[in-house]
Motif scaffolding. Structure first.
Motif, PDB file in Angstrom:
ATOM      1  N   GLN B 230       0.851  -1.185   0.000  1.00 55.72           N
ATOM      2  CA  GLN B 230       0.000   0.000   0.000  1.00 55.72           C
ATOM      3  C   GLN B 230       0.885   1.233   0.000  1.00 55.72           C
ATOM      4  OE1 GLN B 230      -3.261  -0.323   2.621  1.00 55.72           O
ATOM      5  NE2 GLN B 230      -4.427   0.910   1.196  1.00 55.72           N
ATOM      6  N   TRP B 231       1.224   1.699  -1.162  1.00 57.67           N
ATOM      7  CA  TRP B 231       2.118   2.857  -1.277  1.00 57.67           C
ATOM      8  C   TRP B 231       1.686   3.706  -2.456  1.00 57.67           C
ATOM      9  CZ3 TRP B 231       5.664   5.142   1.645  1.00 57.67           C
ATOM     10  CH2 TRP B 231       6.406   6.155   1.051  1.00 57.67           C
ATOM     11  N   ASP B 232       1.309   4.908  -2.157  1.00 57.99           N
ATOM     12  CA  ASP B 232       0.886   5.837  -3.193  1.00 57.99           C
ATOM     13  C   ASP B 232       1.350   7.212  -2.747  1.00 57.99           C
ATOM     14  OD1 ASP B 232      -0.522   7.622  -4.852  1.00 57.99           O
ATOM     15  OD2 ASP B 232      -2.071   6.128  -5.210  1.00 57.99           O
ATOM     16  N   LEU B 233       2.116   7.884  -3.585  1.00 58.99           N
ATOM     17  CA  LEU B 233       2.650   9.193  -3.194  1.00 58.99           C
ATOM     18  C   LEU B 233       1.539  10.177  -2.863  1.00 58.99           C
ATOM     19  CD1 LEU B 233       5.623   9.986  -5.579  1.00 58.99           C
ATOM     20  CD2 LEU B 233       5.693   9.344  -3.194  1.00 58.99           C
ATOM     21  N   ARG B 234       0.411  10.052  -3.557  1.00 55.83           N
ATOM     22  CA  ARG B 234      -0.681  10.982  -3.293  1.00 55.83           C
ATOM     23  C   ARG B 234      -1.169  10.864  -1.860  1.00 55.83           C
ATOM     24  NH1 ARG B 234      -4.845   9.152  -7.595  1.00 55.83           N
ATOM     25  NH2 ARG B 234      -3.901   7.166  -7.079  1.00 55.83           N
ATOM     26  N   LYS B 235      -1.008   9.652  -1.301  1.00 54.51           N
ATOM     27  CA  LYS B 235      -1.450   9.422   0.066  1.00 54.51           C
ATOM     28  C   LYS B 235      -0.294   9.587   1.048  1.00 54.51           C
ATOM     29  CE  LYS B 235      -5.323   7.782   1.965  1.00 54.51           C
ATOM     30  NZ  LYS B 235      -6.616   8.392   1.645  1.00 54.51           N
ATOM     31  N   ASP B 236       0.879   9.083   0.673  1.00 54.33           N
ATOM     32  CA  ASP B 236       1.967   8.973   1.638  1.00 54.33           C
ATOM     33  C   ASP B 236       2.859  10.210   1.695  1.00 54.33           C
ATOM     34  OD1 ASP B 236       1.668   6.196   2.704  1.00 54.33           O
ATOM     35  OD2 ASP B 236       1.687   5.770   0.571  1.00 54.33           O
ATOM     36  N   ILE B 237       3.126  10.816   0.562  1.00 57.87           N
ATOM     37  CA  ILE B 237       3.868  12.086   0.567  1.00 57.87           C
ATOM     38  C   ILE B 237       3.068  13.048  -0.299  1.00 57.87           C
ATOM     39  CG2 ILE B 237       6.110  13.189   0.175  1.00 57.87           C
ATOM     40  CD1 ILE B 237       7.364  10.448   0.211  1.00 57.87           C
ATOM     41  N   PRO B 238       1.967  13.592   0.236  1.00 58.78           N
ATOM     42  CA  PRO B 238       1.020  14.300  -0.624  1.00 58.78           C
ATOM     43  C   PRO B 238       1.592  15.580  -1.216  1.00 58.78           C
ATOM     44  CG  PRO B 238       0.105  13.875   1.557  1.00 58.78           C
ATOM     45  CD  PRO B 238       1.552  13.598   1.637  1.00 58.78           C
ATOM     46  N   TYR B 239       1.106  15.916  -2.396  1.00 58.36           N
ATOM     47  CA  TYR B 239       1.420  17.172  -3.066  1.00 58.36           C
ATOM     48  C   TYR B 239       0.112  17.684  -3.636  1.00 58.36           C
ATOM     49  CZ  TYR B 239       1.297  13.904  -6.966  1.00 58.36           C
ATOM     50  OH  TYR B 239       0.907  12.946  -7.856  1.00 58.36           O
ATOM     51  N   CYS B 240       0.073  18.920  -4.100  1.00 63.03           N
ATOM     52  CA  CYS B 240      -1.149  19.474  -4.701  1.00 63.03           C
ATOM     53  C   CYS B 240      -2.360  19.378  -3.771  1.00 63.03           C
ATOM     54  CB  CYS B 240      -1.514  18.764  -6.008  1.00 63.03           C
ATOM     55  SG  CYS B 240      -0.675  19.422  -7.419  1.00 63.03           S
TER      56      CYS B 240
END
Lengths: 186, 374
Positions: B230-240
C-alpha cells in the motif's frame, strides 16, 4: 523516521573519514562519500534496521564541466528512500572526468543494473563488477557519451545523417526562404 | 548477449521491435525451450530522443513540451511532476485554484491513461469489444482537454507556477456529466472483462511479482500496489493538496491465484479509476476562485541548487532530478521513469512462462516506450 543530520551522524560513526563533504541546509541534504567505501556504505544503509533504505529512487550521472566555481568532475548521485521509515538521503560520489570508474551496487538494489547501464551509456562511467555493462539507450556501436558537456554529435551514423535538420530560425537567419509565403509578390 | 551461449534445443525468438502487443518499439530477445521461455533480454532505446540533452539546451518553461512528449498517454501528469519540481526549487507556492485544477486534470488524465491501458490489454489477450468501450470514454476526456487548452494529447498545460489557461465556462457541468456517464462503464467493463472466466484464466497466476522483488527493482505505481504494497505518493507524501481529499489506495489481494499476478495489476487500475472519479467529484465541488497565472514568474530563474521531485503518474513514481546553476537553462535534468524500472523486472517475472503468456505480462506492466526511452 530519521532526519538527514541523524542519518549523517550514523554514517560518520560507522565510516569515520569516509565522508568527504556534506550539506544539510539544502532541499535534499546530501553527503559526498569516498568512492572506495560506497559499496560497503550502501550495504549498511540497506541492511541496518534503523535506516532500512529499501529503494534506490534514482541513480544519475552528472558532468560538471564549464560551471563557474565548480571543479571539473563526474558525479554519480544516489537518491535513496526508505518506504519502511519514510526518510530519504542522497549520496554523491565524485570521480575524475578521465576514465571514471566505480563499484557497482546492483547486488544491493537490483534496479541499479539498468540505471548503471544508462550512466555508462550517457557518461562513460565504468561500474566495476557489473554483470552486464552494455549500452542501453544508444546503439551498441555508438561513439561518445551524449550527456557529457563536451560531446559532439557525429555527422553520420552508418551512412545516415545523425544531426537534426536545420531549424527554420537558423534558415531565416542565413537569409534562406522559409516555407511558402502567400504575401510574396509574383 | 553472447551468441555462443546458445546450444542444443534452444531457440532464439525475436519479439518486436514492430509487434502489435509491445505497445511501441520494444524488442525482446527470447531464449526458449519449446514453448517455455528460459531467458528474456529486453532491448530498448528505439525511441530514444535524449530528452535530457534537449532539456539542457532550452529554458525551464521550454522543457515542459518535451516532458509532455515522454509519456504521451498521460502528458498532464508528466508536466505536473516537472512543474512541481521547479516550483520546489524556486520556492513558489501556487494558489488553491491552481492546485485544485491540477488535481482535476491529473485525475482525468489518469482515467484516460488507465482506459487505454485496460483497453489495449484486453485486445492483447484477445477481447476486442472492451477496447472500443474504453476508447469511447477516453475520447470524452480528450474532448474536455481540447476544450480546456486546445490540445488533445500534448497539452503544455501545467506551467511553472500556474496553468496555461483557466477552465472554460461550463467545464464543471460537462465534467460532472462525464463522470455520471463514466461510472456505469466501469461496472460494465467489470462484468464484461474483469470477472470473465477466460480473462482470469489468461492472467491470474501469470507473471507473479513478489513484494521483495518489486522493492528491489523499485517498481512503483499500480505494479507495486498489485503486489500488495500500500504505497501511493498521493497518500503517503502528498502534493497538490491530495491530503485534503478522501480516497482509498487499492491494492492487489490475490483474489484469483497468486498475489502480484497480471490480474492483480490489471484490477488495481480498474479500482484506481473509481478512486479518481471520487477525487474529481470532490475537486469539482470545492473549486475556489482565483487567477491561475497569479504566481507564474516573468522569468523562471531558480537559484543555484538542486532538487529531486517525484509525483504519482498513472504508471508510477516519476522523478525529476534538476540541477540549477543559477541561469535560465537547467544545468542537468535527469528523469527517473517508472516504465524503465517496471520493464527491468520483466526478465525476472517471465522466467519459465509460456511464450503466449509473455504478451499478457508485457501488457500488465503497462509501459509507454516514449517515457522508457526518453
Amino acid at each position: 523516521m530519521k532526519t538527514a543530520p541523524e542519518i549523517l551522524q550514523v554514517l560518520q560513526d560507522k565510516f569515520p573519514g569516509k565522508i568527504i563533504k556534506s550539506d544539510m541546509s539544502v532541499i535534499d541534504p546530501f553527503a559526498v562519500v569516498d568512492a572506495g567505501a560506497l559499496l560497503e556504505m550502501c550495504v549498511f544503509l540497506k541492511d541496518d534496521p534503523g535506516l532500512a533504505f529499501d529503494s534506490l529512487m534514482c541513480l544519475s550521472g552528472v558532468d560538471y564541466k564549464g560551471l563557474k566555481g565548480e571543479a571539473e568532475r563526474i558525479e554519480v548521485v544516489y537518491h535513496l528512500f526508505s518506504m519502511k521509515h519514510r526518510h530519504a538521503f542522497v549520496l554523491k560520489v565524485q570521480l575524475p572526468r578521465e576514465n571514471p570508474s566505480l563499484a557497482t551496487v546492483e547486488t544491493v538494489w537490483a534496479i541499479a543494473n539498468w540505471h548503471e547501464r544508462e550512466a555508462y551509456d550517457m557518461f562513460g562511467i565504468r561500474f566495476e563488477g557489473h554483470s552486464d555493462l552494455r549500452r542501453i539507450l544508444c546503439p551498441d556501436d555508438w561513439e561518445g557519451y551524449p550527456l557529457r558537456k563536451d560531446y559532439e554529435q557525429p555527422e553520420t551514423y552508418r551512412g545516415m545523417p545523425a544531426r537534426a535538420a536545420k531549424q527554420f530560425v537558423e534558415m531565416a537567419n542565413e537569409g534562406l526562404e522559409v516555407g511558402t509565403n502567400p504575401f510574396k509578390a509574383g | 548477449m553472447q551468441v555462443e551461449a546458445y546450444e542444443g534445443e534452444d531457440m532464439i525468438l525475436n519479439m518486436g521491435p514492430q509487434h502489435p502487443s509491445t505497445h511501441g518499439v520494444l524488442r525482446l530477445e527470447l531464449k526458449t525451450d519449446g514453448e517455455i521461455v528460459q531467458r528474456i533480454v529486453p532491448h530498448i532505446g528505439y525511441l530514444h530522443r535524449c530528452f535530457e540533452k534537449h532539456a539542457e539546451n532550452v529554458d525551464y518553461p521550454g522543457v515542459i513540451p518535451y516532458a509532455d512528449r515522454m509519456d504521451y498517454i498521460a502528458s498532464m501528469n508528466n508536466s505536473l511532476g516537472y512543474a512541481l519540481a521547479v516550483e520546489k526549487l524556486m520556492g513558489i507556492q501556487v494558489n488553491e485554484r491552481v492546485k485544485t485544477i491540477r488535481v482535476i486534470v491529473a485525475e482525468l488524465n489518469r482515467i484516460a491513461s488507465h482506459l487505454l491501458s485496460i483497453g489495449t490489454y484486453a485486445m492483447d489477450i484477445g477481447a476486442y469489444t472492451p477496447f472500443l468501450h474504453c476508447f469511447r470514454e477516453r475520447e470524452k476526456i480528450l474532448d474536455l482537454f481540447e476544450w480546456t487548452c486546445g490540445a488533445r494529447l500534448l497539452y503544455n498545460y501545467n506551467w511553472v507556477g500556474g496553468l496555461s489557461h483557466d477552465l472554460p465556462d461550463g467545464f464543471v457541468e460537462k465534467a460532472r456529466q462525464f463522470l455520471k456517464e463514466f461510472e456505469p462503464v466501469i461496472v460494465e467493463e467489470n462484468n464484461l472483462l474483469s470477472f470473465n472466466k477466460i480473462f482470469i484464466e489468461r492472467t491470474a497466476n501469470v507473471g507473479v511479482l513478489s513484494k521483495e522483488m518489486a522493492l528491489s527493482y523499485n517498481v512503483t505505481g499500480p505494479n507495486l500496489r498489485g503486489s500488495g504494497v500500500q504505497w501511493d505518493l498521493r497518500k503517503d507524501i502528498p502534493y497538490c493538496g491530495y491530503e485534503t481529499y478522501t480516497f482509498e489506495v487499492p491494492v492487489g489481494l490475490g483474489k484469483f491465484g497468486s498475489l502480484g499476478s497480471c490480474w492483480d495489476r490489471y484490477y488495481v487500475r480498474v479500482r484506481e479509476m473509481e478512486e479518481s472519479v471520487k477525487l474529481i467529484r470532490q475537486a469539482l465541488d470545492r473549486l475556489p476562485e482565483g487567477d491561475v497565472q497569479e504566481h507564474v514568474p516573468k522569468r523562471v530563474k531558480p537559484p543555484k541548487g538542486e532538487v529531486f521531485g517525484r509525483s504519482e503518474t498513472p504508471r508510477g513514481e516519476l522523478g525529476y532530478y534538476i540541477i540549477s546553476d543559477g541561469g535560465t537553462n537547467p544545468f542537468r535534468v535527469k528523469v527517473k521513469s517508472p516504465c524503465f524500472t517496471a520493464l527491468s523486472v520483466l526478465p525476472e517475472i517471465s522466467k519459465g512462462q509460456m511464450v503466449a503468456d509473455i504478451i499478457a505480462v508485457i501488457g500488465s506492466i503497462d509501459i509507454v516506450m516514449g517515457e522508457l526511452d526518453r
